[in-house]
Motif scaffolding. Sequence first.
Motif, PDB file in Angstrom:
ATOM      1  N   UNK A  54      23.927  -6.546  -5.926  1.00 50.41           N
ATOM      2  CA  UNK A  54      23.112  -5.643  -5.789  1.00 50.41           C
ATOM      3  C   UNK A  54      21.836  -6.014  -6.519  1.00 50.41           C
ATOM      4  N   UNK A  55      21.448  -7.731  -6.395  1.00 48.08           N
ATOM      5  CA  UNK A  55      19.969  -8.180  -6.714  1.00 48.08           C
ATOM      6  C   UNK A  55      19.364  -8.218  -6.429  1.00 48.08           C
ATOM      7  N   UNK A  56      19.304  -7.351  -5.051  1.00 48.76           N
ATOM      8  CA  UNK A  56      17.541  -7.692  -4.002  1.00 48.76           C
ATOM      9  C   UNK A  56      17.809  -6.588  -3.305  1.00 48.76           C
ATOM     10  N   UNK A  57      17.608  -5.263  -3.678  1.00 50.74           N
ATOM     11  CA  UNK A  57      17.592  -3.832  -4.346  1.00 50.74           C
ATOM     12  C   UNK A  57      15.936  -3.547  -3.731  1.00 50.74           C
ATOM     13  N   UNK A  58      15.597  -4.275  -4.256  1.00 57.83           N
ATOM     14  CA  UNK A  58      13.567  -4.094  -3.919  1.00 57.83           C
ATOM     15  C   UNK A  58      13.322  -5.489  -3.423  1.00 57.83           C
ATOM     16  N   UNK A  59      12.828  -4.645  -2.172  1.00 53.84           N
ATOM     17  CA  UNK A  59      12.199  -6.045  -1.550  1.00 53.84           C
ATOM     18  C   UNK A  59      10.910  -5.583  -1.522  1.00 53.84           C
ATOM     19  N   UNK A  60      10.011  -6.880  -2.486  1.00 55.28           N
ATOM     20  CA  UNK A  60       8.861  -6.351  -2.865  1.00 55.28           C
ATOM     21  C   UNK A  60       8.250  -6.690  -1.206  1.00 55.28           C
ATOM     22  N   UNK A  61       8.684  -7.631  -0.829  1.00 53.00           N
ATOM     23  CA  UNK A  61       7.522  -8.608   0.512  1.00 53.00           C
ATOM     24  C   UNK A  61       7.191  -6.843   2.088  1.00 53.00           C
ATOM     25  N   UNK A  62       8.862  -6.539   1.223  1.00 54.43           N
ATOM     26  CA  UNK A  62       8.865  -5.353   3.008  1.00 54.43           C
ATOM     27  C   UNK A  62       7.932  -4.169   2.393  1.00 54.43           C
ATOM     28  N   UNK A  63       8.218  -4.147   1.138  1.00 58.33           N
ATOM     29  CA  UNK A  63       7.484  -3.341   0.430  1.00 58.33           C
ATOM     30  C   UNK A  63       6.012  -2.894   0.489  1.00 58.33           C
ATOM     31  N   UNK A  64       5.395  -4.182   0.179  1.00 60.08           N
ATOM     32  CA  UNK A  64       4.053  -4.691   1.085  1.00 60.08           C
ATOM     33  C   UNK A  64       3.617  -4.455   2.147  1.00 60.08           C
ATOM     34  N   UNK A  65       5.037  -4.958   2.817  1.00 61.64           N
ATOM     35  CA  UNK A  65       4.295  -4.873   4.759  1.00 61.64           C
ATOM     36  C   UNK A  65       4.112  -3.302   4.664  1.00 61.64           C
ATOM     37  N   UNK A  66       5.182  -2.148   4.419  1.00 64.38           N
ATOM     38  CA  UNK A  66       5.076  -0.914   4.938  1.00 64.38           C
ATOM     39  C   UNK A  66       3.963  -0.416   4.646  1.00 64.38           C
ATOM     40  N   UNK A  67       3.475  -1.051   3.192  1.00 68.54           N
ATOM     41  CA  UNK A  67       1.940  -0.150   2.188  1.00 68.54           C
ATOM     42  C   UNK A  67       0.641   0.227   3.465  1.00 68.54           C
ATOM     43  N   UNK A  68       1.205  -1.566   3.708  1.00 69.80           N
ATOM     44  CA  UNK A  68      -0.473  -2.403   4.480  1.00 69.80           C
ATOM     45  C   UNK A  68      -0.250  -1.690   6.050  1.00 69.80           C
ATOM     46  N   UNK A  69       0.639  -1.064   6.616  1.00 67.75           N
ATOM     47  CA  UNK A  69       0.796  -0.428   7.664  1.00 67.75           C
ATOM     48  C   UNK A  69       0.505   0.904   7.845  1.00 67.75           C
ATOM     49  N   UNK A  70       0.820   1.427   7.058  1.00 67.32           N
ATOM     50  CA  UNK A  70       0.279   3.048   6.086  1.00 67.32           C
ATOM     51  C   UNK A  70      -1.023   2.977   6.472  1.00 67.32           C
ATOM     52  N   UNK A  71      -1.372   1.432   5.882  1.00 66.37           N
ATOM     53  CA  UNK A  71      -3.380   1.989   5.053  1.00 66.37           C
ATOM     54  C   UNK A  71      -3.563   1.918   6.544  1.00 66.37           C
ATOM     55  N   UNK A  72      -3.031   0.790   7.422  1.00 66.65           N
ATOM     56  CA  UNK A  72      -3.601   0.589   9.051  1.00 66.65           C
ATOM     57  C   UNK A  72      -3.254   1.503   9.826  1.00 66.65           C
ATOM     58  N   UNK A  73      -2.503   2.143  10.087  1.00 68.31           N
ATOM     59  CA  UNK A  73      -2.370   3.813  10.691  1.00 68.31           C
ATOM     60  C   UNK A  73      -3.255   4.949   9.934  1.00 68.31           C
TER      61      UNK A  73
END
Length: 76
Positions: A1-20
């Motif tokens: 469970x070392x990679x539960x928090x995928x920083x890059x995915x979270x950043x891309x998700x946030x950028x998509x919310x901003x775009x929408x």
Amino acid sequence: MNNVKDIEYIKRFGANIRSLRIEKKMSQEELAYSSDIPISQVGRIERGEINTTISTVKAIANSLNLPIKNLFDFED
């Protein structure tokens, strides 16, 4: 469970919310108000600083008048 928090995915998700949000011509303040979440949280989500909850994702999708799946439509 070392990679539960995928920083890059979270950043891309946030950028998509901003775009929408921008596409819907909403300010962060308007999104925060209609989602009933603090404006500072909207900013942190969009910058990918926090791994938000499912209920917050649903509130944001409802405020943007979009299906939840659209918030995750940034993958290749």
